[in-house]
Structures are given as structure tokens and as C-alpha cells.
Enzyme design. Structure first.
Site, PDB file in Angstrom:
ATOM      1  CE1 TYR A  53       8.703  13.961  -0.766  1.00 29.07           C
ATOM      2  CE2 TYR A  53      11.186  13.980  -0.269  1.00 29.07           C
ATOM      3  CZ  TYR A  53       9.913  13.489  -0.416  1.00 29.07           C
ATOM      4  OH  TYR A  53       9.776  12.413   0.749  1.00 29.07           O
ATOM      5  CB  THR A 225      -6.774   2.747 -10.598  1.00 30.87           C
ATOM      6  OG1 THR A 225      -7.380   1.863 -11.125  1.00 30.87           O
ATOM      7  CG2 THR A 225      -6.793   2.270  -9.634  1.00 30.87           C
ATOM      8  CE  LYS A 228      -7.776  -1.702 -11.515  1.00 37.73           C
ATOM      9  NZ  LYS A 228      -7.543  -0.853 -10.777  1.00 37.73           N
ATOM     10  NE  ARG A 234       0.280  -0.285 -10.306  1.00 36.86           N
ATOM     11  CZ  ARG A 234      -0.535  -1.739 -10.982  1.00 36.86           C
ATOM     12  NH1 ARG A 234      -0.355  -2.022 -12.305  1.00 36.86           N
ATOM     13  NH2 ARG A 234      -1.165  -2.159 -10.150  1.00 36.86           N
TER      14      ARG A 234
END
Ligand code: DSN
Length: 418
Positions: A53, A225, A228, A234
Site C-alpha cells: 500500500y 494509457t 496500447k 495496462r
């Protein structure tokens, strides 16, 4: 305490992952927004960083134990700033949609007017679609591509900007095959006193590789993003001028996200490193050359290319001149049978619904990663046309499937497993 996987491995899920690996590597992956990431990117994505975290930012975290994570995130930030020449970067957005929503949250207020490209003319859901939070929370006005040339019409965009006085102009697309020049957007934004956001999700890899103009010197904010054309994990990313850095960081965390996915951040850092290598420039240029070759070969097979062709990694194909009865939906299904994966796509002013469509969208990032070049693009066009012409003949579709598998076997993506 042992993990159950030590004594009872989940063969169901891992069996399915193997099956998907087989699908991806024995068929042609032509979805314009997909790519094959490197083994290094996948290793970082599957690393121990998934355990941590790290709410906050480097040196300003809410949890202990983040010294290493700070170094990783700082590295990702420095690399992406250098790659695109940006003042400031936020590498935490979980996706492109999260990145875009964070920009709206940070720069404008609910109800403010925004100008963006209509979804059915090549824009994105988060550029104001009425079913998306962007369109629900903000007053989006849409521009469309020109009726005859199917290209962005800057006179129309300027007229709409003068009429609606947007606070923000969103440039960027998801199914528009042409170069996106940043200067005309900047000029219109300056004329009406709007901020300018450029969503380069599709073309980030082309920009990084010098195969498309870089909007960073012109835009207030650039979103993209990483999975791609950029060929990373991702995820999303935001680049800003120094003036908007604090507002954007606040809008990502605590504004719209909690704990960042530091395994994805590490994988983004790896992808940025890969995109800085000289070979990535060659890759980006080859994606564009392959798209041009595929577009030309498809047009020889009787298809019409929206806007007449492509300058990028993608093309939108109008199926109507090839076969007036053929829909995008049917094409996608039968091409899947032939091992050719692409997506149905509306053409501008499509008489059919988005679930049916009169077109398909095709992209070359994945096949270019595999090492395919212009001669293979001609074969791909032939396989697509043969499948669609013989869509009611399973024997011919099976023959194409075998040819596709043979072609893919010549261009292996990942090392064979022992
Ligand atoms: N789903 C992406 C695409 O295929 O273009 C956009 O987010």
C-alpha cells in the site's frame, strides 16, 4: 501457513491463462488498442509490489515501508517526463478513463462546458458520452468529422468553441486514423480562453517513437494509457505543465483513487525505459508503415477506408462497398473463427447501431511487435477478404485459420515454454 497453491494449484485458472496465451499467439491480434508487452513488463506486473500500500506520492506517503516504492515511482516519473518532454507526470491512474476523469476533476467544475470529439465519429466514451460520468457531470459539446473527407474540421471546432465558450477542449480519439496536429487545437483554445487536454491513449507509442507529432509542448494536460502503442502494462498516465501539477496530483489522489498499483507503476517504468531505446523508434515507424500497407491492400480487396487511409497505427474499414449486407458484428464473429481478432466499429454517420455497425477497426501494433512487415500485411488483407467473402463456407474459414496459424508460427511472440 502455506498457500493453498503449494498443495492444490488452481489448475482451472492457470489452464485458462494457457489457453488465452495460445489464442493470442496462434492468431492475428489486430485490435488497434492492444499490444504484446515484453516479458520484463510482465515480470514487474507480477512482482511483490502488488503486496504494497502506498497512498500518497514519493516522500509523502500515508504508510511506512515505502522507501523502495518511492524510488520506483520516482524513476517512472522521471523517465516518462524525459520521454515526452513534460514538466510533470502522474503515473498512478489505473486506466485511461481514470486519467481523464482526474483531469476533469482537477481542472473544471461539474456543469462546466467542454468540447470533445463525438464517440460515434472516433472520440472516446470519456470525452462526454451521455452514458459516461464525463457526459453526466459536465456539459460536453461534440464536434464531428467532416461529411466528405471524414477528417477533423477545425473551422467547425472553432465555430463550436466560439459558440459554447468551453472551459476545456479535449483533443484525442480512439478510432480516428489520421494525424492529430496539436497547434490548431491550441490556437482555438487560446482564442476562447479554454484549457487544452490531449488524450494520446492510442498514439502514445507513436509519439514516443517520433512517428506522430508530440502535443506536450502545446497542451496543458496530456493523458494516455500505457498498454496500447506504448506497449506497457495496462494503466494510465497524466503529463502536465508545472502550472497544473498540484491540481492534477490532488485529483488523482485523494480525489479519485486510493492506493496506487505500484506493480503497474514499476511495469510502466520498465515500458518507458524500453520506449527510450533506439529500436523503439524503428518499431513506431514500422507500425505506421504496416498500417499504410494493410490499408492499401484492403482497398485493393474492395474495402473502403474511412478518410481514404491512415497516417497512424489504425484504420477504420467501411464494409459496405465490399458487401452491402455484411455488418461489423458478423465480420468480427467470422474473423474470430479464422483466428483474426479485430473489433466492429461504427463508421462516421453509420446507419447501423454500435452493436451491429457497418465497419471494423484494425490496428498494427501487435503484429508489428511480432516482427511482421509489409509483405505480411498483404497476406493479412487477403485472409480477411477471403474469410468475409466465404463467411458461409466453414471449410474455407478453416483453411484461412490454418494459414493464419502458420503465419503466426513464423513470428513467435514469446519464447516457447519447456
Ligand atoms: N477501449 C479502448 C479502445 O479500444 O480504443 C479505448 O479505451
Amino acid at each position: 501457513m502455506p498457500w493453498p497453491s503449494e498443495t492444490n494449484r488452481d489448475t482451472e485458472v492457470f489452464g485458462l491463462i494457457d489457453k488465452e496465451r495460445e489464442r493470442q499467439t496462434t492468431g492475428l491480434q489486430l485490435i488497434a488498442s492492444e499490444n504484446f508487452t515484453s516479458p520484463d513488463v510482465m515480470e514487474a506486473t507480477g512482482s511483490v509490489l502488488t503486496n504494497k500500500y502506498a497512498e500518497g506520492y514519493p516522500q509523502k506517503r500515508y504508510y511506512g515501508g515505502n522507501a523502495v516504492v518511492d524510488e520506483i515511482e520516482a524513476l517512472a516519473i522521471e523517465r516518462v517526463k524525459k520521454l515526452f518532454g513534460a514538466d510533470h507526470a502522474n503515473v498512478q491512474p489505473h486506466s485511461g478513463a481514470s486519467a481523464n476523469m482526474a483531469v476533469y476533476l482537477g481542472l473544471i467544475k461539474p456543469g462546466d462546458t467542454v468540447l470533445g470529439l463525438s464517440l460515434d465519429h472516433g472520440g472516446h466514451l470519456t470525452h462526454g458520452s451521455p452514458v459516461n460520468a464525463s457526459g453526466i457531470l459536465y456539459n460536453f459539446q461534440s464536434f464531428r468529422v467532416g461529411a466528405t473527407d471524414e477528417r477533423l474540421d477545425f473551422d467547425q471546432i472553432r465555430d463550436l468553441a466560439i459558440k459554447h465558450k468551453p472551459k476545456l477542449i479535449v483533443a484525442g480519439t480512439t478510432s480516428y486514423p489520421r494525424r492529430l496536429e496539436p497547434q490548431p487545437f491550441r490556437a482555438i483554445a487560446d482564442e476562447v480562453g479554454a484549457l487544452m487536454m490531449f488524450d494520446i491513449a492510442h498514439i502514445a507509442g507513436l509519439v514516443a517513437g517520433g512517428a506522430h507529432p508530440n502535443p506536450v509542448p502545446y497542451a496543458d494536460v496530456v493523458t494516455f494509457t500505457t498498454h496500447k502503442t506504448l506497449r506497457g502494462p495496462r494503466g494510465g498516465c497524466i503529463l502536465t505543465t508545472a502550472a497544473h501539477a498540484a491540481a492534477i496530483d490532488k485529483a488523482v489522489f485523494p480525489g479519485s483513487q486510493g492506493g496506487p498499483l505500484e506493480h503497474a507503476v514499476a511495469a510502466k517504468a520498465v515500458a518507458f525505459h524500453e520506449a527510450m531505446q533506439p529500436s523503439f523508434k524503428e518499431y513506431a515507424q514500422q507500425i505506421v508503415k504496416n498500417a499504410a500497407a494493410l490499408a492499401e491492400a484492403l482497398s485493393k480487396q474492395g474495402f473502403r477506408l474511412v478518410s481514404g487511409g491512415t497516417d497512424t497505427h489504425m484504420m477504420v474499414v467501411d464494409l459496405q462497398p465490399f458487401d452491402a449486407e455484411l455488418t461489423g458484428k458478423e465480420s468480427q464473429l467470422v474473423l474470430d473463427e479464422a483466428g483474426i481478432t479485430l473489433n466492429k466499429n461504427n463508421i462516421p454517420n453509420d446507419p447501423r447501431s454500435p452493436f451491429v455497425t457497418s465497419g471494423v477497426r484494425i490496428g498494427t501494433p501487435s503484429v508489428t511487435t511480432q516482427g511482421m512487415k509489409e509483405p505480411e500485411m498483404a497476406l493479412i488483407a487477403e485472409y480477411i477478404a477471403t474469410t468475409l467473402r466465404n463467411r458461409n463456407n466453414p471449410a474455407v474459414v478453416a483453411e484461412v485459420r490454418a494459414k493464419v496459424a502458420a503465419l503466426c508460427a513464423k513470428f513467435p511472440v514469446y519464447p516457447k515454454r519447456a
